[in-house]
Motif scaffolding. Sequence first.
Motif, short mmCIF file in Angstrom:
data_model
loop_
_atom_site.label_atom_id
_atom_site.label_comp_id
_atom_site.label_asym_id
_atom_site.label_seq_id
_atom_site.Cartn_x
_atom_site.Cartn_y
_atom_site.Cartn_z
N ALA A 210 0.82 -1.21 0.00
CA ALA A 210 0.00 0.00 0.00
C ALA A 210 0.85 1.26 0.00
CB ALA A 210 -0.93 0.01 1.22
N LEU A 211 2.16 1.10 0.18
CA LEU A 211 3.08 2.24 0.23
C LEU A 211 3.83 2.45 -1.08
CD1 LEU A 211 4.63 1.59 3.76
CD2 LEU A 211 3.16 3.53 3.16
N THR A 212 4.30 1.35 -1.66
CA THR A 212 5.15 1.47 -2.85
C THR A 212 4.62 0.61 -3.99
OG1 THR A 212 7.39 1.12 -3.73
CG2 THR A 212 6.67 -0.36 -1.98
N ASP A 213 4.85 1.10 -5.21
CA ASP A 213 4.48 0.33 -6.40
C ASP A 213 5.60 -0.61 -6.81
OD1 ASP A 213 6.32 2.14 -7.28
OD2 ASP A 213 5.11 2.93 -8.93
N HIS A 214 6.69 -0.66 -5.99
CA HIS A 214 7.86 -1.48 -6.28
C HIS A 214 8.51 -1.06 -7.60
CE1 HIS A 214 6.71 -4.07 -2.94
NE2 HIS A 214 5.50 -4.11 -3.45
N ALA A 215 8.33 0.22 -7.92
CA ALA A 215 8.92 0.76 -9.15
C ALA A 215 9.28 2.23 -8.90
CB ALA A 215 7.95 0.60 -10.32
N ASP A 216 8.90 3.10 -9.83
CA ASP A 216 9.31 4.51 -9.74
C ASP A 216 8.32 5.39 -8.99
OD1 ASP A 216 7.23 4.59 -11.53
OD2 ASP A 216 8.31 5.72 -13.08
N GLY A 217 7.27 4.80 -8.41
CA GLY A 217 6.28 5.56 -7.65
C GLY A 217 5.15 6.11 -8.50
N LEU A 218 5.21 5.90 -9.81
CA LEU A 218 4.19 6.48 -10.70
C LEU A 218 3.40 5.44 -11.48
CD1 LEU A 218 6.27 9.46 -12.11
CD2 LEU A 218 4.32 9.63 -10.54
N SER A 219 3.73 4.16 -11.33
CA SER A 219 3.08 3.15 -12.16
C SER A 219 1.57 3.07 -11.89
CB SER A 219 3.73 1.78 -11.95
OG SER A 219 3.62 1.36 -10.61
N ALA A 220 1.15 3.21 -10.64
CA ALA A 220 -0.28 3.18 -10.32
C ALA A 220 -1.00 4.35 -10.99
CB ALA A 220 -0.50 3.21 -8.82
N TYR A 221 -0.36 5.51 -11.03
CA TYR A 221 -0.98 6.68 -11.66
C TYR A 221 -1.12 6.48 -13.16
CZ TYR A 221 -0.06 8.83 -7.17
OH TYR A 221 -0.05 9.09 -5.83
#
Length: 283
Positions: A210-221
């Motif tokens: 719930a904190l990180t997308d395990h990537a660059d922080g923008l993949s969910a967006y």
Amino acid sequence: MQAWQQDGLSLADYERLVPLDKLELRMLLMHATGKSRIQLITHSDQSPTSTARAHLLSLIGRRLAGEPMAYILGEREFFGLSFVTSPAVLIPRADTELLVELALQHAPPNSRLLDMGTGSGAIAISIAHEREDLAVSALDISADALAIATQNATRLLPTNRQQPFQLLQSDWFSALGSQRFNTIVSNPPYIEQHDPHLSQGDLRFEPLSALTDHADGLSAYRHIVSTARQHLSADGWLLMEHGYDQADAVRALLLQHQYTEVQSWRDLAGIERVSGGKLQTED
């Protein structure tokens, strides 16, 4: 043995000896003993019962180890409501109240609203509590999170609500079919995978997914912005919370996918905390 672990201590002794913030300690004392804040003062010379003492020592030990107060006490206030919390969900934070306020402003009367990645349900339930005219749906991929959200909805929302409140297990939009909403809100995982904050403070205890997308922080967006168009009604708003330095990137994504009235809003600290845009409709 620490001084505060000795037998026979009074309530005043604990306040004097335990190396915690005084407000936090009082909250732990109230939780363990069942006494009010006034009773802690008027009965300060009393010692807790053996059961209350054992409970208190456990609570103090957990807090000294860094565990968040919201998990120790099992609740956290958000938007004037008390939400059940557990390590299955993010701790509701005051910064996120801006997203609720904006949703309340932008959601048309008697319309449909979707909260994506609801966790404890804090966003969706706060909105539903304020606006009975809204049909609110909230989804999360985690069954454990939805169990907490269900508890909160049962505690905080009337059973005879004017419009329905629905909780749904879904990997983002996957379980929604062709449903459309007038407003979509989300506070998705936005911390970069190697951010040192993930191993500091309260974040150490919160659910990593719930904190990180395990990537660059923008993949969910990227996924939300591109796919929300299929689930927004004409002139519907998409509103998303993000990190302190992500407003430019989130606005760029909204513009890339031809949302209109794209903008960001600042929280009480003056940080651009929420960005959003309106679905462009064809002439």
